[in-house]
Design an enzyme around this catalytic site. Structure first.
Site, PDB file in Angstrom:
ATOM      1  N   ASP A   1     -31.463 -35.893 -88.764  1.00  0.00           N
ATOM      2  CA  ASP A   1     -32.193 -37.089 -88.344  1.00  0.00           C
ATOM      3  C   ASP A   1     -32.049 -37.264 -86.838  1.00  0.00           C
ATOM      4  OD1 ASP A   1     -33.844 -39.301 -88.931  1.00  0.00           O
ATOM      5  OD2 ASP A   1     -32.121 -40.643 -88.817  1.00  0.00           O
TER       6      ASP A   1
ATOM      7  N   TYR B   1     -33.186 -39.478 -83.053  1.00  0.00           N
ATOM      8  CA  TYR B   1     -33.124 -40.810 -82.435  1.00  0.00           C
ATOM      9  C   TYR B   1     -34.076 -40.730 -81.245  1.00  0.00           C
ATOM     10  CZ  TYR B   1     -30.461 -44.829 -80.389  1.00  0.00           C
ATOM     11  OH  TYR B   1     -30.046 -46.038 -79.874  1.00  0.00           O
TER      12      TYR B   1
ATOM     13  N   HIS C   1     -37.286 -47.874 -79.844  1.00  0.00           N
ATOM     14  CA  HIS C   1     -36.173 -48.097 -80.761  1.00  0.00           C
ATOM     15  C   HIS C   1     -34.833 -47.898 -80.048  1.00  0.00           C
ATOM     16  CE1 HIS C   1     -33.655 -47.919 -84.348  1.00  0.00           C
ATOM     17  NE2 HIS C   1     -33.221 -46.737 -83.970  1.00  0.00           N
TER      18      HIS C   1
ATOM     19  N   ARG D   1     -24.970 -52.085 -76.443  1.00  0.00           N
ATOM     20  CA  ARG D   1     -24.259 -51.770 -75.211  1.00  0.00           C
ATOM     21  C   ARG D   1     -24.746 -52.529 -73.988  1.00  0.00           C
ATOM     22  NH1 ARG D   1     -24.971 -46.986 -77.901  1.00  0.00           N
ATOM     23  NH2 ARG D   1     -26.956 -46.709 -76.860  1.00  0.00           N
TER      24      ARG D   1
ATOM     25  N   GLU E   1     -35.205 -47.707 -91.870  1.00  0.00           N
ATOM     26  CA  GLU E   1     -35.727 -47.111 -90.638  1.00  0.00           C
ATOM     27  C   GLU E   1     -37.049 -46.439 -91.001  1.00  0.00           C
ATOM     28  OE1 GLU E   1     -32.768 -44.701 -88.647  1.00  0.00           O
ATOM     29  OE2 GLU E   1     -31.856 -46.507 -87.789  1.00  0.00           O
TER      30      GLU E   1
ATOM     31  N   GLU F   1     -39.710 -43.897 -90.476  1.00  0.00           N
ATOM     32  CA  GLU F   1     -39.753 -42.599 -89.799  1.00  0.00           C
ATOM     33  C   GLU F   1     -40.794 -41.697 -90.453  1.00  0.00           C
ATOM     34  OE1 GLU F   1     -35.989 -40.717 -88.997  1.00  0.00           O
ATOM     35  OE2 GLU F   1     -34.864 -42.607 -89.160  1.00  0.00           O
TER      36      GLU F   1
ATOM     37  N   ASP G   1     -35.084 -44.008 -93.669  1.00  0.00           N
ATOM     38  CA  ASP G   1     -33.670 -43.694 -93.458  1.00  0.00           C
ATOM     39  C   ASP G   1     -32.861 -44.986 -93.634  1.00  0.00           C
ATOM     40  OD1 ASP G   1     -31.266 -42.584 -92.598  1.00  0.00           O
ATOM     41  OD2 ASP G   1     -31.752 -42.831 -90.477  1.00  0.00           O
TER      42      ASP G   1
ATOM     43  N   ARG H   1     -26.047 -51.301 -91.268  1.00  0.00           N
ATOM     44  CA  ARG H   1     -25.755 -51.552 -89.847  1.00  0.00           C
ATOM     45  C   ARG H   1     -24.314 -51.996 -89.600  1.00  0.00           C
ATOM     46  NH1 ARG H   1     -29.735 -48.595 -87.944  1.00  0.00           N
ATOM     47  NH2 ARG H   1     -31.774 -49.382 -88.582  1.00  0.00           N
TER      48      ARG H   1
ATOM     49  N   GLN I   1     -22.312 -48.867 -89.792  1.00  0.00           N
ATOM     50  CA  GLN I   1     -22.665 -48.039 -88.632  1.00  0.00           C
ATOM     51  C   GLN I   1     -21.982 -48.534 -87.348  1.00  0.00           C
ATOM     52  OE1 GLN I   1     -26.923 -47.838 -88.061  1.00  0.00           O
ATOM     53  NE2 GLN I   1     -26.795 -46.486 -86.292  1.00  0.00           N
TER      54      GLN I   1
ATOM     55  N   TYR J   1     -19.623 -45.513 -85.616  1.00  0.00           N
ATOM     56  CA  TYR J   1     -20.531 -44.561 -84.965  1.00  0.00           C
ATOM     57  C   TYR J   1     -19.980 -43.883 -83.717  1.00  0.00           C
ATOM     58  CZ  TYR J   1     -22.151 -47.382 -80.954  1.00  0.00           C
ATOM     59  OH  TYR J   1     -22.239 -48.061 -79.779  1.00  0.00           O
TER      60      TYR J   1
ATOM     61  N   LYS K   1     -25.436 -43.881 -93.156  1.00  0.00           N
ATOM     62  CA  LYS K   1     -26.722 -43.227 -93.408  1.00  0.00           C
ATOM     63  C   LYS K   1     -26.684 -42.352 -94.650  1.00  0.00           C
ATOM     64  CE  LYS K   1     -28.442 -44.273 -89.212  1.00  0.00           C
ATOM     65  NZ  LYS K   1     -29.785 -44.810 -88.944  1.00  0.00           N
TER      66      LYS K   1
ATOM     67  N   THR L   1     -31.910 -41.488 -98.466  1.00  0.00           N
ATOM     68  CA  THR L   1     -33.072 -41.361 -97.583  1.00  0.00           C
ATOM     69  C   THR L   1     -34.264 -41.127 -98.500  1.00  0.00           C
ATOM     70  OG1 THR L   1     -31.759 -40.423 -95.786  1.00  0.00           O
ATOM     71  CG2 THR L   1     -34.133 -39.996 -95.742  1.00  0.00           C
TER      72      THR L   1
ATOM     73  N   THR M   1     -36.413 -43.605 -85.748  1.00  0.00           N
ATOM     74  CA  THR M   1     -37.146 -44.828 -86.042  1.00  0.00           C
ATOM     75  C   THR M   1     -38.325 -44.999 -85.091  1.00  0.00           C
ATOM     76  OG1 THR M   1     -35.065 -45.794 -86.740  1.00  0.00           O
ATOM     77  CG2 THR M   1     -36.892 -47.310 -86.402  1.00  0.00           C
TER      78      THR M   1
ATOM     79  N   GLU N   1     -34.027 -54.415 -85.404  1.00  0.00           N
ATOM     80  CA  GLU N   1     -34.810 -54.784 -84.223  1.00  0.00           C
ATOM     81  C   GLU N   1     -35.693 -56.004 -84.487  1.00  0.00           C
ATOM     82  OE1 GLU N   1     -35.915 -50.458 -84.381  1.00  0.00           O
ATOM     83  OE2 GLU N   1     -36.542 -50.949 -82.350  1.00  0.00           O
TER      84      GLU N   1
HETATM   85 MN    MN Z   1     -32.828 -42.657 -88.637  1.00  0.00          MN
END
Ligand code: MN
Length: 422
Positions: A129, A131, A136, A145, A202, A204, A234, A238, A241, A245, A254, A258, A350, A364
């Site tokens: 997968d 990113y 996104h 961050r 997600e 995708e 996906d 959260r 994650q 992560y 994850k 899926t 995503t 989001e």
């Molecule tokens: Mn994903």
């Protein structure tokens, strides 16, 4: 085959209806069964699935190196290569075209879509997968961050990815059970093991690798390896994650499931809809530059249906929003010499657009849970038990539509604590 000009008419009259997702131009590949019969390869045409395994057995389809289709997966056909893929499409197009001499022989092999069970269309070899959507990545990076560090320094130079679990890939319609997991505890406290409270989607696209590679390939070679595309959800926890992560990326967040749509839309059906990736903010190194348009103009939407309620469309976006194409991702995947295999599945990342209503995840859409969105008579931040999430995709051609079958999953309640002992 060249680019289709307008609707190709079929004697399967439902396939000619305006806006039907499965006209003769499409011919997506699935695996189906009826009653007690063994699952086998089928192709969607109008309101029916065509038993292509039976056509091959009867000699109505003649594919060099076959048989490929009397099995519950498309991998054998995929591995046979692009020439065989093109021959299959050409033969099916003749058999199903309006005025075909073969209608009487083919018609007994149509089964109503409403009466068949659909299965995973291919054996997933491995699942990666990415990113690779800039909107996104910017949104999520800003939340996690801060705006100044939203995009990591590598982001504009490589499509970032992680190795997922092929074992977790399920076909549309499979219920998805809310996971348990370890999450960050309140200030300086020990972490907690609990039901995920921030379970998410997600939106995708998934690219399906048809032919294998052994060593680095160019972006053009990577594009040629891709058999087709599916919708892909996906599912993402959260809260799990956010704790796990760093530094190696997502893991258990994850790994629950899926979901993919039941039909692989072959690349050939998407040719008229090719489009370029957005302008580069910084030039890519030469080996990742696209020699031509390798994204597709696919309109996408997400619907959320509460238990017993009506659906609200919570997002509308387009695959063309991606910063990297699947061909670029696949080429990058091979740079180390990593062998890629028939049946490898690549999640796009995503797909969010620039506007608030075009975001491809609830993370989001609700801005980290701070801004609930309207759903029916209520609101949502993340998924609630028994919500059904539906991903849809379509390409709008000149007088016809290329549809992807819906990618649907209902989230069912978590089990009791799996580690509790009485
Ligand atoms: Mn994903």
């Amino acid at each position: 085959m060249g680019q289709a000009l307008g609707l190709l008419k079929s004697w399967v009259t439902s396939a000619n209806a305006p806006g039907h997702p499965f006209p003769l131009n499409n011919l997506p590949c699935g695996v189906f069964s009826t009653g007690e019969e063994e699952p086998r390869c089928g192709v969607a045409i109008g309101d029916f699935v065509l038993d292509v395994a039976a056509l091959e057995e009867e000699g109505l389809l003649s594919l060099a190196g076959g048989p490929f289709l009397d099995v519950p997966f498309w991998n054998d056909l995929m591995e046979a290569g692009a020439e065989v893929w093109a021959v299959l499409r050409a033969q099916l197009t003749v058999l199903l075209a309006e005025g075909s001499n073969d209608q009487a022989a083919v018609e007994p092999h149509l089964a109503p879509l409403a009466k068949v069970d659909l299965h995973l269309p291919f054996l997933v070899s491995e699942y990666t997968d990415f990113y690779a959507g800039r909107h996104h990545a910017t949104n999520v990076g800003t939340m996690f961050r801060g705006a100044e560090n939203a995009l990591p320094p590598n982001w504009l130079h490589i499509p970032i990815g992680y190795n997922g679990r092929a074992s977790s890939v399920v076909v549309s319609g499979t219920p998805v059970r809310r996971p348990w997991g370890q999450v960050k505890g309140p200030d300086h406290a020990v972490p907690a093991f609990q039901r995920s409270r921030r379970f998410d989607i997600e939106l995708e696209m998934g690219a399906v690798v048809g032919t294998p590679s052994d060593g680095p390939v160019t972006v053009a070679e990577a594009d040629a390896m891709i058999f087709g595309y599916v919708l892909l959800n996906d599912w993402s926890a959260r809260d799990i994650q956010a704790w796990e992560y760093q530094p190696l990326g997502p893991f258990q967040a994850k790994a629950t499931a899926t979901t993919i749509s039941p039909w692989i839309v072959m690349k050939a059906a998407l040719e008229p809809f090719r489009t370029s990736t957005p302008a580069r903010a910084i030039d890519l190194l030469p080996h990742l530059q696209e020699p031509g348009p390798m994204l597709y103009d696919i309109a996408l939407e997400v619907g959320l249906t509460p238990e017993g309620g009506v659906e609200t469309v919570i997002s509308r976006t387009n695959y063309a929003e991606m910063y990297y194409s699947a061909a670029q991702q696949l080429a990058h995947h091979t740079t180390s010499g990593c062998p890629m295999n028939t049946g490898d599945l690549l999640g796009s990342g995503t797909i969010s657009g620039p506007t608030k209503d075009s975001r491809g995840s609830l993370l989001e859409l609700s801005w980290g849970g701070k801004e609930p969105i309207a759903v029916g008579n209520g609101t949502r931040t993340f998924i609630e038990d028994n919500d059904t999430l539906t991903l849809r995709g379509q390409c709008k051609g000149d007088g016809y539509t290329i549809g992807f079958g819906d990618c649907v999953g209902q989230v069912i309640p978590a089990l009791p604590d799996p580690y509790a002992r009485s």
